[in-house]
Motif scaffolding. Structure first.
Motif, short mmCIF file in Angstrom:
data_model
loop_
_atom_site.label_atom_id
_atom_site.label_comp_id
_atom_site.label_asym_id
_atom_site.label_seq_id
_atom_site.Cartn_x
_atom_site.Cartn_y
_atom_site.Cartn_z
N UNK A 15 0.82 -1.22 0.00
CA UNK A 15 0.00 0.00 0.00
C UNK A 15 0.86 1.28 0.00
N UNK A 16 1.96 1.25 0.73
CA UNK A 16 2.88 2.39 0.77
C UNK A 16 3.48 2.64 -0.61
N UNK A 17 3.96 1.57 -1.24
CA UNK A 17 4.58 1.70 -2.56
C UNK A 17 3.56 2.13 -3.61
N UNK A 18 2.35 1.58 -3.52
CA UNK A 18 1.29 1.98 -4.46
C UNK A 18 0.95 3.45 -4.32
N UNK A 19 0.96 3.95 -3.09
CA UNK A 19 0.64 5.37 -2.89
C UNK A 19 1.70 6.26 -3.51
N UNK A 20 2.95 5.83 -3.46
CA UNK A 20 4.04 6.61 -4.07
C UNK A 20 3.81 6.71 -5.58
N UNK A 21 3.40 5.60 -6.18
CA UNK A 21 3.11 5.59 -7.62
C UNK A 21 1.89 6.45 -7.90
N UNK A 22 0.82 6.26 -7.11
CA UNK A 22 -0.44 6.97 -7.34
C UNK A 22 -0.26 8.48 -7.19
N UNK A 23 0.58 8.90 -6.25
CA UNK A 23 0.79 10.32 -6.01
C UNK A 23 1.85 10.93 -6.93
N UNK A 24 2.44 10.08 -7.78
CA UNK A 24 3.42 10.54 -8.77
C UNK A 24 4.57 11.30 -8.09
N UNK A 25 5.13 10.68 -7.05
CA UNK A 25 6.20 11.30 -6.27
C UNK A 25 7.44 11.45 -7.14
N UNK A 26 8.00 12.65 -7.16
CA UNK A 26 9.18 12.90 -7.98
C UNK A 26 10.44 12.31 -7.38
N UNK A 27 10.64 12.53 -6.08
CA UNK A 27 11.85 12.07 -5.42
C UNK A 27 11.46 11.23 -4.21
N UNK A 28 11.53 9.93 -4.38
CA UNK A 28 11.14 8.99 -3.34
C UNK A 28 12.02 9.13 -2.11
N UNK A 29 13.23 9.62 -2.29
CA UNK A 29 14.15 9.76 -1.15
C UNK A 29 13.59 10.68 -0.08
N UNK A 30 12.88 11.73 -0.49
CA UNK A 30 12.29 12.66 0.48
C UNK A 30 11.22 11.96 1.31
N UNK A 31 10.40 11.16 0.65
CA UNK A 31 9.35 10.42 1.35
C UNK A 31 9.99 9.42 2.31
N UNK A 32 10.98 8.68 1.81
CA UNK A 32 11.65 7.69 2.65
C UNK A 32 12.33 8.33 3.85
N UNK A 33 12.91 9.51 3.66
CA UNK A 33 13.58 10.20 4.77
C UNK A 33 12.57 10.55 5.86
N UNK A 34 11.37 10.98 5.46
CA UNK A 34 10.32 11.31 6.41
C UNK A 34 9.92 10.08 7.22
N UNK A 35 9.75 8.97 6.52
CA UNK A 35 9.37 7.73 7.20
C UNK A 35 10.50 7.20 8.06
N UNK A 36 11.73 7.33 7.58
CA UNK A 36 12.88 6.84 8.35
C UNK A 36 13.01 7.61 9.67
N UNK A 37 12.84 8.92 9.61
CA UNK A 37 12.91 9.74 10.82
C UNK A 37 11.85 9.30 11.83
N UNK A 38 10.63 9.11 11.35
CA UNK A 38 9.56 8.69 12.26
C UNK A 38 9.79 7.27 12.78
N UNK A 39 10.31 6.39 11.91
CA UNK A 39 10.58 5.01 12.31
C UNK A 39 11.63 4.97 13.42
N UNK A 40 12.66 5.77 13.27
CA UNK A 40 13.72 5.81 14.29
C UNK A 40 13.20 6.36 15.61
N UNK A 41 12.32 7.35 15.53
CA UNK A 41 11.78 7.97 16.75
C UNK A 41 10.75 7.08 17.44
#
Length: 79
Positions: A15-41
């Motif tokens: 579902x996460x990966x599908x949303x990235x495709x559906x939202x036509x994300x330009x730079x996946x690294x920004x999205x991943x960084x947001x999730x990584x920060x929250x995951x670490x916290x």
């Protein structure tokens, strides 16, 4: 592996990966960084964080739609 459990990690991410495709994300690294920060916290996984964010978004949408006055309300005609 010798484990009896089935690894569902990739399925959990779908579902996460599908949303990235559906939202036509330009730079996946920004999205991943947001999730990584929250995951670490929080110690949560990306699929768990994604689910939490989806629920929060849906609740905010519902709150916004119910807080808008309807056109028919406020007019007490005939009384």
């Amino acid at each position: 592996g010798g484990g009896s459990g089935v690894d569902t990690s990739l399925l959990d991410l779908m579902p996460f990966l599908e949303s990235i495709v559906r939202l036509n994300v330009r730079d996946v690294r920004e999205v991943l960084a947001s999730y990584k920060t929250e995951a670490e916290a929080s110690g949560k996984t990306i699929p768990d964080i994604f689910r939490d964010r989806q629920v929060a978004f849906q609740q905010a949408q519902q709150k916004r739609s119910t807080s808008r006055p309807r056109m028919s309300r406020g007019y007490n005609l005939g009384k």
